[in-house]
Design a protein around this motif. Structure first.
Motif: not given
Length: 151
Positions: A14-17, A72-81, A142-151
């Motif tokens: 989840l990321v904000t706009p 990492v700072t924003h808590g967004l998951a990832f997998a890199r190769w 999934p990458l979700v773009v929404a305000d935290r209150a809306d998620a």
């Protein structure tokens, strides 16, 4: 000049706009695309309900340092190769689940996870070996773009 290889990364969470705008700027600065040898990524290139998959050739050191640190700072998951570079480093897969530490796995040039005799001895059981592979096979949400209150 830094050694360069091909690399890919999958992002999700989840990321904000406003954070998405920052994320897009970082992706652009890394020169990433939604496909190998594709056009530069733009904000409209995200598919709702799916993780964001990005690719690049000629990646310095095989990592996206700024992007990964931001995730990492924003808590967004990832997998890199990334591919290996002759006598410098092996191909690897790096997983961040959104919390905790980065997890590093030895891979091959096709992003298959590898273990050797020392890993088998360290892991100690077939169950632990399967758990190791399970951690490497982390499914990025999934990458979700929404305000935290809306998620």
């Amino acid at each position: 000049m830094a050694n360069r290889v091909s690399a890919s990364i999958e992002l999700g969470g989840l990321v904000t706009p406003s954070d998405y705008a920052d994320l897009v700027a970082i992706i652009a600065s890394e020169g990433l695309s939604n496909e190998w040898d594709g056009p530069a990524f733009g904000p409209e290139d995200r598919t709702e309900g799916e993780r964001l998959c990005l690719y690049a050739h000629e990646v310095a050191g095989g990592s996206f340092e700024t992007l990964e640190a931001w995730c990492v700072t924003h808590g967004l998951a990832f997998a890199r190769w990334c591919g290996g570079y002759d006598c410098e480093w092996n191909p690897e897969r790096v997983v961040f689940t959104g919390t905790g530490a980065l997890q590093f796995f030895v891979a091959d040039e096709s992003d298959r996870i590898l273990i050797d005799r020392a890993d088998i001895e360290r892991l100690g059981s077939l169950e632990a070996i399967f758990a190791h592979f399970g951690k490497a096979d982390f499914v990025v949400p999934p990458l979700v773009v929404a305000d935290r209150a809306d998620a």
